[in-house]
Write a protein that holds these residues in place. Structure first.
Motif, short mmCIF file in Angstrom:
data_model
loop_
_atom_site.label_atom_id
_atom_site.label_comp_id
_atom_site.label_asym_id
_atom_site.label_seq_id
_atom_site.Cartn_x
_atom_site.Cartn_y
_atom_site.Cartn_z
N UNK A 212 -4.06 -0.47 1.40
CA UNK A 212 -4.75 0.23 2.72
C UNK A 212 -5.62 1.39 2.34
N UNK A 213 -5.00 2.14 1.37
CA UNK A 213 -5.81 3.19 0.69
C UNK A 213 -7.07 2.86 -0.10
N UNK A 214 -6.95 1.61 -0.72
CA UNK A 214 -8.04 1.11 -1.37
C UNK A 214 -9.11 0.78 -0.31
N UNK A 215 -8.96 0.18 0.62
CA UNK A 215 -9.67 -0.37 1.90
C UNK A 215 -10.48 0.92 2.49
N UNK A 216 -9.70 1.70 2.68
CA UNK A 216 -10.13 3.00 3.16
C UNK A 216 -11.29 3.67 2.48
N UNK A 217 -10.95 3.70 0.96
CA UNK A 217 -11.93 4.54 0.25
C UNK A 217 -13.16 3.63 -0.16
N UNK A 218 -12.97 2.36 -0.12
CA UNK A 218 -13.94 1.32 -0.64
C UNK A 218 -14.97 0.96 0.53
N UNK A 219 -14.13 1.10 2.11
CA UNK A 219 -15.28 0.89 3.07
C UNK A 219 -15.37 -0.70 3.18
N UNK A 220 -14.33 -1.41 2.46
CA UNK A 220 -14.30 -2.96 2.43
C UNK A 220 -13.24 -3.43 3.48
N UNK A 221 -13.32 -4.59 4.11
CA UNK A 221 -12.36 -4.94 5.19
C UNK A 221 -11.11 -5.98 4.49
N UNK A 222 -11.67 -6.39 3.36
CA UNK A 222 -10.32 -7.08 2.56
C UNK A 222 -10.32 -6.87 1.19
N UNK A 223 -9.37 -7.09 0.36
CA UNK A 223 -9.06 -6.78 -0.86
C UNK A 223 -9.88 -7.67 -1.90
N UNK A 224 -10.02 -8.96 -1.54
CA UNK A 224 -10.93 -9.49 -2.36
C UNK A 224 -12.58 -9.24 -2.41
N UNK A 225 -12.90 -8.56 -1.62
CA UNK A 225 -14.21 -7.75 -1.57
C UNK A 225 -14.37 -6.74 -2.43
N UNK A 226 -12.73 -6.06 -2.83
CA UNK A 226 -12.87 -5.09 -3.87
C UNK A 226 -12.56 -5.68 -5.07
N UNK A 227 -11.64 -6.64 -5.35
CA UNK A 227 -11.21 -7.41 -6.35
C UNK A 227 -11.19 -8.69 -6.20
N UNK A 228 -12.28 -9.42 -6.58
CA UNK A 228 -12.53 -10.82 -6.29
C UNK A 228 -11.81 -11.74 -7.16
N UNK A 229 -11.23 -11.16 -8.24
CA UNK A 229 -10.53 -11.92 -9.29
C UNK A 229 -8.98 -11.87 -8.96
N UNK A 230 -8.57 -11.11 -8.18
CA UNK A 230 -7.26 -11.06 -8.01
C UNK A 230 -6.66 -12.24 -7.53
#
Length: 495
Positions: A212-230
Motif C-alpha cells: 500500500x505504501x508503494x502504491x501511495x508513493x507511485x500513484x499507481x492503482x495496482x502493483x503490476x503497474x509498478x512491478x510488471x514482472x512480479x
C-alpha cells in the motif's frame, strides 16, 4: 531435487539418521551429560529420559549462553539469538541459532523453496529481477569482550546471506535492518519503486502494508503497474486466507503465484511443493528430529509423543523438535495436522496457546480462518485483521470477535450468521456446544475502525518483523486492551 527426493523416498530413515547425529553431537554438552546422552541408543530411551521442554525450562541456560558460556546446549559457540515473542506478549524469547542451523536448516530451506518453485515453473523469470524481502531489525550486543547478535530471525539470515544471494535481493542491508519500522517502510518503498522486483517474501500482513505504501508513493492503482514482472509471493508466519482477497485486489494478475512456507525462529519446517496447494511438505533433512503430541496429551507432565511413522492424518498434534541449535524435545507452541503420509504433508492449524476452549468447543485458528473466508466469500467482505476471546455475561458465555474489515460485508447480519454456521460445519465440538444456544451463545462480532490493530501494535512497540496479532485466546487480556484504546464502528452484531 535429488536431495529432496531422497527424504521423500526414505523419510523415517532420514529422521533416524538425524536423531543419531544430534544425540552424538550433544553428548558432551552440559545438557547431554545431565541426561547421559552417551547411553541413549534409540528414540524410546530418549523419550523416557529427557523431558519435553518449554522456553522457560531452558531459559537459564540460554541466559548463560548470552553471557558467553559455551557447550551448554550445543557444542558450537552460539553468537546469534533470534528475538521472538510469538504474539504480542511483552516477554521476549532469545532462541539460540547455531551456524549449523543457519547453513543446514535455513539456508538449505531457502534453496529448496526456490528449487520446488522452479521445478513447478521451469519458464520462470525469477532470476532476471530481484527479490524483495521484508526483514526485521538487528542489534549487536557486546558481552565480556565477545560479540553476540540478537534480532528478528529474518534479519539474522539477511546479515549472513552469501554474496550471490545479497545481489539478488532488495533493498540494501542498511535499509533492510533498520529498527524504526515506519521509517523503514518509507525507505523500502522509495528504494524499490524502480527495481525489477520479481518476487516478494514475508509475512502477509506486513507485506500488505508495504504494498500500500508503494502504491501511495507511485500513484499507481495496482502493483503490476509498478512491478510488471512480479510473479510469486513466498509467504509464512500467519495464515494467508484472511489476506488472499486483498492480495488479489492489489495484484490482479492471473499468473501470480503464492507459495507458503513454515519457518520460525526455532527452525524451518515446511515448504509448499505443489502449485495452488494449501499444505506443505514436512522437510525432514534440516537437522531437526520431530515428535508429535496428540492434543489430549498436551499439558501433561510427561506427554506421550509419537514419532513420524506413528502419526495419522486429520489429527491435531503439538509439534516437538530437537534441533542442531541445542533445542532438545522443545515444544514450540504450534499445532499441525497431516494431510498426507506419502509424502508427509502438513497444515499449520494454530498455536497451543492460541485457541479457545472454554466449554469444550476446542476452536482452533484453522477453524476460524476457514469460517471467516467462507463468510467473506458469501458477503463480499475482506478482512484486514481480527482477534477473539470468550465473553462472560450473566448466565451466558459467548465468543467475542473484533474484526477490522478492509471491505465491509454487504450484509453484516448475514456475515455473522454465515460465519457461525461455517464454524459449526468445521468443528463438531463447537456445533455441539452451540446446539439450541444451551451452552455457548451466538458470537458477538464487533467491526473495528481501520487502523485499530496497527495502532495497537505500534502502542506496544510490536510493529513489523515477526510480530503477529494474537488470533484466539482463552484470556481477555488482548481483547480488553484493544477495546479500551479503540472505538468500534456502529456495526456490532449479536444475533
Amino acid at each position: 531435487m535429488h536431495q529432496i527426493e531422497l527424504f521423500l523416498k526414505y523419510p523415517n530413515e532420514v529422521q533416524h539418521d538425524w536423531f543419531d547425529k544430534l544425540i552424538e553431537n550433544g553428548k558432551n554438552t552440559e545438557w547431554g551429560q545431565k541426561y547421559d546422552y552417551a547411553s541413549i541408543k534409540n528414540p524410546d530411551i530418549y523419550k523416557q529420559r529427557v523431558p519435553v521442554s518449554r522456553y522457560e525450562d531452558i531459559q537459564p541456560l540460554i541466559e548463560r549462553m548470552r553471557q558467553g558460556e559455551k557447550n551448554l546446549l550445543w557444542p558450537e559457540t552460539i553468537k546469534w539469538f533470534a528475538k521472538s515473542s510469538g504474539t504480542t506478549d511483552n516477554k521476549s524469547k532469545f532462541i539460540p541459532i547455531s551456524q549449523d542451523t543457519i547453513e543446514e536448516c535455513h539456508f538449505k530451506a531457502g534453496k529448496d523453496v526456490l528449487t520446488l518453485y522452479l521445478n513447478n515453473h521451469p519458464d520462470s523469470s525469477l532470476f532476471q529481477g530481484k527479490g524483495l524481502l521484508m526483514g526485521g531489525s538487528q542489534n549487536i550486543q557486546e558481552v565480556n569482550n565477545q560479540s553476540y547478535y540478537e534480532g528478528d530471525l529474518s534479519a539474522i539470515l539477511i546479515h549472513n546471506m552469501p554474496y550471490w544471494a545479497q545481489i539478488m535481493r532488495t533493498p540494501s542491508l542498511a535499509i533492510a535492518l533498520m529498527d524504526e519500522w515506519e521509517s523503514k517502510l518509507q525507505r523500502m518503498a522509495e528504494t524499490t519503486l524502480h527495481h525489477n522486483v520479481t518476487s516478494l517474501s514475508g509475512v502477509p500482513s506486513w507485506t500488505l502494508v508495504l504494498l500500500r505504501k508503494v502504491l501511495e508513493l507511485s500513484g499507481k492503482k495496482t502493483i503490476p503497474e509498478v512491478w510488471p514482472n512480479l510473479e510469486v509471493f513466498f509467504h509464512g508466519g500467519v495464515s494467508f486466507e484472511p489476506y488472499r482477497h486483498q492480495f488479489l485486489s492489489l495484484i490482479p494478475k492471473s499468473e501470480m503465484q503464492y507459495y507458503q512456507t513454515y519457518n520460525a525462529s526455532e527452525g524451518f519446517f515446511g515448504i509448499q511443493d505443489q502449485t495452488g496447494a494449501d499444505d506443505m511438505l514436512l522437510m525432514l533433512d534440516y537437522g531437526i528430529y520431530y515428535e508429535f503430541i496428540p492434543m489430549d496429551q498436551l499439558g501433561r507432565p510427561y506427554p506421550q509423543t509419537l514419532t513420524l511413522d506413528e502419526v495419522q492424518t486429520n489429527t491435531h498434534y503439538a509439534l516437538v523438535i530437537t534441533t542442531n541449535s541445542g533445542l532438545w524435545r522443545y515444544l514450540i507452541g504450534d499445532t499441525i495436522r497431516f494431510t498426507s503420509l506419502r509424502p508427509y504433508r502438513i497444515q499449520v492449524t494454530g498455536r497451543t496457546k492460541n485457541y479457545m476452549n472454554i466449554v469444550g468447543e476446542e476452536l482452533m485458528v484453522d477453524n476460524a480462518e476457514k469460517a471467516l473466508a467462507t463468510a467473506c466469500a458469501k458477503t463480499g467482505a475482506a478482512i484486514r485483521d481480527y482477534t477473539a476471546a470468550p465473553l462472560y455475561e450473566e448466565n451466558n458465555i459467548r465468543h467475542e470477535w473484533l474484526i477490522e474489515f478492509e471491505k465491509m460485508p454487504d450484509n453484516f447480519e448475514f456475515f455473522a450468521e454465515v460465519f457461525d454456521n461455517a464454524l459449526k460445519a468445521l468443528n463438531s465440538d463447537y456445533e455441539a456446544k452451540r446446539y439450541h444456544h444451551l451452552v455457548l451463545k451466538p458470537p458477538l462480532i464487533r467491526s473495528m475502525k481501520k487502523g485499530t490493530f496497527y495502532n495497537w501494535m505500534k502502542h506496544n512497540n510490536k510493529l513489523g518483523g515477526q510480530h503477529k496479532v494474537p488470533r484466539l485466546h482463552n484470556s481477555r487480556e488482548f481483547v480488553d486492551e484493544i477495546l479500551k484504546n479503540s472505538q468500534t464502528t456502529k456495526k456490532n452484531f449479536n444475533f
